[in-house]
Write an enzyme that holds these catalytic residues in place. Sequence first.
Site, PDB file in Angstrom:
ATOM      1  N   PRO A 102       0.772  -1.275  -0.117  1.00 40.94           N
ATOM      2  CG  PRO A 102       0.056  -0.972   2.298  1.00 40.94           C
ATOM      3  CD  PRO A 102       0.729  -1.960   1.291  1.00 40.94           C
ATOM      4  N   GLY A 103       2.114   1.287   0.118  1.00 42.89           N
ATOM      5  CA  GLY A 103       2.750   2.291   0.101  1.00 42.89           C
ATOM      6  C   GLY A 103       3.922   2.825   1.202  1.00 42.89           C
ATOM      7  N   GLY A 104       4.286   2.119   1.918  1.00 42.23           N
ATOM      8  CA  GLY A 104       5.234   2.111   3.018  1.00 42.23           C
ATOM      9  C   GLY A 104       6.493   2.749   2.475  1.00 42.23           C
TER      10      GLY A 104
ATOM     11  CG  ASP B  72       1.602  -3.565  -5.574  1.00 39.14           C
ATOM     12  OD1 ASP B  72       2.367  -3.556  -4.781  1.00 39.14           O
ATOM     13  OD2 ASP B  72       0.845  -4.466  -6.139  1.00 39.14           O
TER      14      ASP B  72
ATOM     15  CE  LYS C  97       8.355  -9.838   0.563  1.00 39.65           C
ATOM     16  NZ  LYS C  97       8.016  -9.025   1.620  1.00 39.65           N
TER      17      LYS C  97
ATOM     18  CG  ASP D 284       8.621  -5.127   0.403  1.00 38.59           C
ATOM     19  OD1 ASP D 284       9.198  -6.347   0.648  1.00 38.59           O
ATOM     20  OD2 ASP D 284       7.959  -4.695   1.243  1.00 38.59           O
TER      21      ASP D 284
HETATM   22  C1  LIG Z   1       4.936  -6.856   0.753  1.00 35.86           C
HETATM   23  S1  LIG Z   1       4.024  -5.984  -0.252  1.00 35.86           S
HETATM   24  C2  LIG Z   1       4.592  -4.584  -0.474  1.00 35.86           C
HETATM   25  C3  LIG Z   1       4.668  -3.770   0.738  1.00 35.86           C
HETATM   26  C4  LIG Z   1       5.138  -2.084   0.524  1.00 35.86           C
HETATM   27  N1  LIG Z   1       6.504  -2.365   0.090  1.00 35.86           N
HETATM   28  C5  LIG Z   1       4.921  -1.240   1.469  1.00 35.86           C
HETATM   29  O1  LIG Z   1       5.858  -0.738   2.023  1.00 35.86           O
HETATM   30  O2  LIG Z   1       3.819  -0.850   1.689  1.00 35.86           O
HETATM   31  C6  LIG Z   1       4.239  -7.016  -1.465  1.00 35.86           C
HETATM   32  C7  LIG Z   1       3.482  -6.182  -2.822  1.00 35.86           C
HETATM   33  O3  LIG Z   1       3.992  -6.940  -4.045  1.00 35.86           O
HETATM   34  C8  LIG Z   1       3.018  -6.767  -5.070  1.00 35.86           C
HETATM   35  N2  LIG Z   1       3.185  -7.782  -6.282  1.00 35.86           N
HETATM   36  C9  LIG Z   1       3.085  -8.876  -6.358  1.00 35.86           C
HETATM   37  N3  LIG Z   1       3.696  -9.483  -7.320  1.00 35.86           N
HETATM   38  C10 LIG Z   1       3.673  -8.305  -8.277  1.00 35.86           C
HETATM   39  C11 LIG Z   1       3.887  -8.264  -9.464  1.00 35.86           C
HETATM   40  N4  LIG Z   1       4.341  -9.025 -10.482  1.00 35.86           N
HETATM   41  N5  LIG Z   1       4.121  -6.762 -10.094  1.00 35.86           N
HETATM   42  C12 LIG Z   1       3.822  -5.968  -9.188  1.00 35.86           C
HETATM   43  N6  LIG Z   1       3.604  -5.941  -7.971  1.00 35.86           N
HETATM   44  C13 LIG Z   1       3.331  -7.223  -7.629  1.00 35.86           C
HETATM   45  C14 LIG Z   1       1.444  -7.302  -4.133  1.00 35.86           C
HETATM   46  O4  LIG Z   1       0.366  -6.662  -5.101  1.00 35.86           O
HETATM   47  C15 LIG Z   1       1.922  -6.533  -2.995  1.00 35.86           C
HETATM   48  O5  LIG Z   1       1.291  -5.411  -2.763  1.00 35.86           O
END
Ligand SMILES: C[S@@+](CC[C@H](N)C(=O)[O-])C[C@H]1O[C@@H](n2cnc3c(N)ncnc32)[C@H](O)[C@@H]1O
Length: 322
Positions: A195-197, A213, A278, A251
């Site tokens: 969500p944008g951290g 994303d 991950k 991330d």
């Molecule tokens: C752990 S969260 C990220 C949190 C983010 N760094 C923050 O600080 O709010 C992982 C994100 O990866 C995204 N995601 C997964 N596969 C993706 C892809 N192929 N392209 C873009 N985003 C992807 C998911 O939708 C999710 O929002």
Amino acid sequence: MSGPVLGLHSRAMSLLIDSIGAVYLAAQGFESELAHELGADALSLGGGLWATVDPPRPVAWAQNIWLQPEIIPVASIGQAVKELKARGRNWAGLAFHLHRRTQLILDQLPKVSAKPLVFPSPAPTAPMGAFALLETGTLLASPRTSSPFTNGEAKFVEDRANPPNRAYLKLWEALTRIRNYPQPGEVCLDLGASPGGWTWVLAGLGASVTAIDKAPLDPKIAALPNVTCRQDNAFALDPKIFGPVDWLCSDVICYPERLLELIERWQGMARNFVITIKLQGETDHAVIERFRLFPGSRIVHLFHNKHELTWIASKDPLPDYL
Ligand SMILES: C[S@@+](CC[C@H](N)C(=O)[O-])C[C@H]1O[C@@H](n2cnc3c(N)ncnc32)[C@H](O)[C@@H]1O
């Protein structure tokens, strides 16, 4: 791998007294990963501490590395204090047992500020030592450790009002540990940004951020003046079309192999990388090793990482230990 050392007179311990080269404190919950990374000759000292005869090296699964360890026989608490004071000023005590004795020693040492850091203030640069009582009369001490934080616990004054989640703490920690921060106007790409951290951190430093994303960002973050959002697949982005970036952050939740391809594609097009790897189920050590092959890179388990590692690379020199 050997089990915990129980007696000062064990053969292994006698060997260590003369030739201890490094001590590693395992990242919490990841002791078996650290043991695997250190190899069969590493010796468990208990409390997540592992010793090697070999000199220290920057392993991923250690929360802190004791760079100049020594095993010192001590007859009393007073003697332990004297021995520590003779070797350094700043000491963190690791009390995995003998809590009272460890505290009595700490009480007589100069106080070390345990205040959480206010981001983006730099981490302290003064050498930080660490000690533990292996037994009542056996002190393990190192006047220098890899982390400027007490026992490697990178704690920050948290912002509970603005970021949309706690993932921002990983990026705060990574930037603090490399002692390098995106500058105002620098170009950042934040992959898997929702969500944008992380986007909030980068934009807060004044950088210009493109957040990508599949899911939308928190509207508050998307509306920040230096943030551009794209609802897209992070892996579909062509660096040649997007152009060079100062910081490539990711991330994204995905298999590590996909990140290896991503890094390969962005080689020469990004000056700095901060990428979360991950991991799922049983830790795949072989795939982690492939990340190490990129020159000028490091892999660390941040204090704020869960079952994941952070791969960091930079065109600028990185500290020997992050
Ligand atoms: C752990 S969260 C990220 C949190 C983010 N760094 C923050 O600080 O709010 C992982 C994100 O990866 C995204 N995601 C997964 N596969 C993706 C892809 N192929 N392209 C873009 N985003 C992807 C998911 O939708 C999710 O929002």
